[in-house]
Design an enzyme around this catalytic site. Structure first.
Site, PDB file in Angstrom:
ATOM      1  CG  HIS A 154      -3.221   3.516   2.190  1.00 48.40           C
ATOM      2  ND1 HIS A 154      -3.745   3.135   0.985  1.00 48.40           N
ATOM      3  CD2 HIS A 154      -3.261   2.412   2.995  1.00 48.40           C
ATOM      4  CE1 HIS A 154      -4.083   1.859   1.048  1.00 48.40           C
ATOM      5  NE2 HIS A 154      -3.801   1.395   2.255  1.00 48.40           N
ATOM      6  CB  CYS A 202      -0.941   0.012   1.191  1.00 50.28           C
ATOM      7  SG  CYS A 202      -2.077  -1.384   1.170  1.00 50.28           S
ATOM      8  CG  ASN A 211      -6.726  -0.808   1.340  1.00 50.15           C
ATOM      9  OD1 ASN A 211      -6.025  -0.360   0.430  1.00 50.15           O
ATOM     10  ND2 ASN A 211      -6.230  -1.332   2.439  1.00 50.15           N
TER      11      ASN A 211
HETATM   12  O1  UT7 Z   1      -3.805  -1.146   3.687  1.00 50.20           O
HETATM   13  C1  UT7 Z   1      -2.750  -1.774   4.324  1.00 50.20           C
HETATM   14  C2  UT7 Z   1      -2.823  -1.820   5.768  1.00 50.20           C
HETATM   15  N1  UT7 Z   1      -4.073  -2.351   6.279  1.00 50.20           N
HETATM   16  C3  UT7 Z   1      -4.713  -1.676   7.214  1.00 50.20           C
HETATM   17  O2  UT7 Z   1      -4.315  -0.589   7.573  1.00 50.20           O
HETATM   18  C4  UT7 Z   1      -5.891  -2.341   7.905  1.00 50.20           C
HETATM   19  C5  UT7 Z   1      -5.756  -2.205   9.387  1.00 50.20           C
HETATM   20  N2  UT7 Z   1      -6.777  -2.913  10.156  1.00 50.20           N
HETATM   21  C6  UT7 Z   1      -8.077  -2.481  10.184  1.00 50.20           C
HETATM   22  O3  UT7 Z   1      -8.438  -1.548   9.507  1.00 50.20           O
HETATM   23  C7  UT7 Z   1      -9.029  -3.181  11.124  1.00 50.20           C
HETATM   24  O4  UT7 Z   1      -8.307  -3.953  12.045  1.00 50.20           O
HETATM   25  C8  UT7 Z   1     -10.072  -4.082  10.418  1.00 50.20           C
HETATM   26  C9  UT7 Z   1     -11.043  -3.216   9.645  1.00 50.20           C
HETATM   27  C10 UT7 Z   1      -9.371  -5.074   9.491  1.00 50.20           C
HETATM   28  C11 UT7 Z   1     -10.883  -4.867  11.477  1.00 50.20           C
HETATM   29  O5  UT7 Z   1     -11.480  -3.951  12.399  1.00 50.20           O
HETATM   30  P1  UT7 Z   1     -11.314  -4.173  13.983  1.00 50.20           P
HETATM   31  O6  UT7 Z   1     -12.043  -3.087  14.615  1.00 50.20           O
HETATM   32  O7  UT7 Z   1      -9.833  -4.290  14.252  1.00 50.20           O
HETATM   33  O8  UT7 Z   1     -12.075  -5.522  14.195  1.00 50.20           O
HETATM   34  P2  UT7 Z   1     -11.529  -6.867  14.854  1.00 50.20           P
HETATM   35  O9  UT7 Z   1     -10.665  -7.598  13.928  1.00 50.20           O
HETATM   36  O10 UT7 Z   1     -11.007  -6.548  16.212  1.00 50.20           O
HETATM   37  O11 UT7 Z   1     -12.887  -7.659  15.027  1.00 50.20           O
HETATM   38  C12 UT7 Z   1     -13.901  -7.212  15.937  1.00 50.20           C
HETATM   39  C13 UT7 Z   1     -15.083  -8.171  15.850  1.00 50.20           C
HETATM   40  C14 UT7 Z   1     -14.687  -9.630  15.941  1.00 50.20           C
HETATM   41  O12 UT7 Z   1     -15.707 -10.311  16.617  1.00 50.20           O
HETATM   42  P3  UT7 Z   1     -15.552 -10.680  18.185  1.00 50.20           P
HETATM   43  O13 UT7 Z   1     -14.327 -11.523  18.277  1.00 50.20           O
HETATM   44  O14 UT7 Z   1     -15.429  -9.363  18.890  1.00 50.20           O
HETATM   45  O15 UT7 Z   1     -16.837 -11.398  18.484  1.00 50.20           O
HETATM   46  C15 UT7 Z   1     -14.689 -10.092  14.497  1.00 50.20           C
HETATM   47  O16 UT7 Z   1     -14.940 -11.461  14.376  1.00 50.20           O
HETATM   48  O17 UT7 Z   1     -15.730  -8.008  14.580  1.00 50.20           O
HETATM   49  C16 UT7 Z   1     -15.823  -9.273  13.937  1.00 50.20           C
HETATM   50  N3  UT7 Z   1     -15.736  -9.072  12.499  1.00 50.20           N
HETATM   51  C17 UT7 Z   1     -16.808  -8.782  11.757  1.00 50.20           C
HETATM   52  N4  UT7 Z   1     -18.115  -8.664  12.040  1.00 50.20           N
HETATM   53  C18 UT7 Z   1     -18.963  -8.364  11.025  1.00 50.20           C
HETATM   54  C19 UT7 Z   1     -14.624  -9.074  11.735  1.00 50.20           C
HETATM   55  N5  UT7 Z   1     -14.947  -8.810  10.464  1.00 50.20           N
HETATM   56  C20 UT7 Z   1     -16.304  -8.634  10.445  1.00 50.20           C
HETATM   57  C21 UT7 Z   1     -17.234  -8.321   9.431  1.00 50.20           C
HETATM   58  N6  UT7 Z   1     -18.534  -8.196   9.764  1.00 50.20           N
HETATM   59  N7  UT7 Z   1     -16.856  -8.099   8.156  1.00 50.20           N
END
Ligand code: UT7
Length: 329
Positions: free
Chosen positions: A256, A116, A286
């Protein structure tokens, strides 16, 4: 003799027609518009549906757009730098495929892989080539068919990515315009948190890797999020400080587009007001190396000659950085 600067003198872009919105994604997997909107800030992304077309198709369209807008011709281009993670093939390069599709025959052409952060890395390289005095017209392209490496059975990554391409023309100038400064970093500790596990030389494609779905993006979201927030915020603040730029001196900040919450953190740390931050994640998701030039392409008409613009990116590797430029037209 005055210093040679590398200045952006034109922009082209292209997004495929098909729009995959949060409603459609929610019918494919256990997710919701509400989750994606509040956690990431994406409503829809463009997808290149034709399985037989790759990233060079998108990029060639963007280059054709640039030629049509700037009246430049393929013969004038001396160098093509294509930043991509999703080249049509492992070889030949996407840049050479783009040259073939757009009739560019007088150019050195190669790809760079900085995920990225690919576009800002491409700008860094392009600037050095211009400053060498040997090259005067360079295309720096950010292009991705992220849908080709996105697992549409994995709700943790499928909502995040989209397809797009955009290109800038970099030219030499003796005016105090163009790329003024850059700070770019790499830390290999990031590899384990964000990668494609198979298909490379360390883990070539096999029936087993296919079975384990290792040909798709693997991301540990929270770990990447933490590094992205701190590194993009710090590097943006550092490049402003280094160049004596206050928040009021910055006309535009172009981050980004990975997560609206990361963009908000960069805004908070730099103090740059929200109306000066270019954001289009809601409509494109993204698009990796394409995200910053896509923002430039969409916002070109807002920019004025001499505007101070900060670009900042973070991606796999980890790679991250910021570029300070003065808009050229
Ligand atoms: O571009 C290159 C670099 N990449 C980035 O900068 C991405 C960086 N990371 C992020 O933007 C975020 O970490 C994500 C958008 C990927 C994820 O968001 P988050 O707030 O970190 O969510 P999480 O992974 O902590 O998940 C929270 C909850 C989990 O459920 P539990 O364990 O709390 O019950 C996940 O299973 O959300 C759940 N979850 C979803 N729920 C509904 C994960 N994906 C989804 C989904 N829909 N699509």
């Amino acid at each position: 003799m005055s210093k040679i600067h590398a200045v952006i003198t034109g922009v082209g872009g292209y997004v495929p027609d098909y729009i995959l919105n949060n409603q459609e994604l929610s019918s494919m997997m256990d997710t919701s518009d509400e989750w994606i909107t509040t956690r990431v800030g994406i409503k829809e992304r463009h997808i290149l549906k034709d399985k037989h077309l790759g990233t060079s198709f998108l990029a060639a369209k963007a280059v054709e757009d640039l030629f049509a807008k700037t009246q430049h011709t393929p013969d004038e281009i001396e160098l093509i730098i294509c930043a991509t993670t999703t080249a049509d093939h492992i070889f030949p390069s996407c840049a050479s495929m783009i040259a073939g599709k757009t009739g560019i025959k007088n150019a050195l052409a190669f790809d760079i892989q900085a995920a990225c952060s690919g576009f800002i890395t491409g700008l860094e390289l392009g600037t050095a080539f211009i400053q060498s005095g040997k090259y005067k017209k360079i295309l720096v392209i950010g292009a991705e068919k992220m849908s080709a490496i996105t697992d549409y059975t994995d709700r943790t990554t499928a909502p995040l990515f989209g397809d797009a391409a955009a290109v800038i023309l970099l030219e030499a100038t003796s005016e105090e315009l163009g790329i003024m400064d850059s700070l770019i970093h790499t830390d290999g500790i990031g590899a384990k948190h964000l990668q494609m596990k198979a298909g490379g030389s360390a883990n070539p494609t096999s029936a087993e890797t296919l079975e384990k779905r290792e040909h798709y993006i693997y991301q540990e979201g929270q770990a990447v999020f933490k590094h992205a927030v701190s590194n993009m915020s710090d590097v943006s603040a550092q490049i402003m400080e280094k160049n004596n730029l206050t928040k009021d001196d910055v006309a535009w900040l172009i981050p980004h587009q990975a997560n609206l919450r990361i963009i908000d953190a960069v805004a908070k740390r730099t103090g740059v007001e929200h109306d000066k931050i270019i954001i289009n994640i809601e409509r494109y998701g993204n698009t990796s190396a394409a995200s910053i030039p896509l923002c430039i392409w969409e916002s070109e008409s807002k920019f004025k000659k001499g505007d101070n613009i900060i670009l900042t990116a973070f991606g796999a590797g980890f790679t991250w950085g910021a570029v300070y430029l003065k808009w050229g037209y």
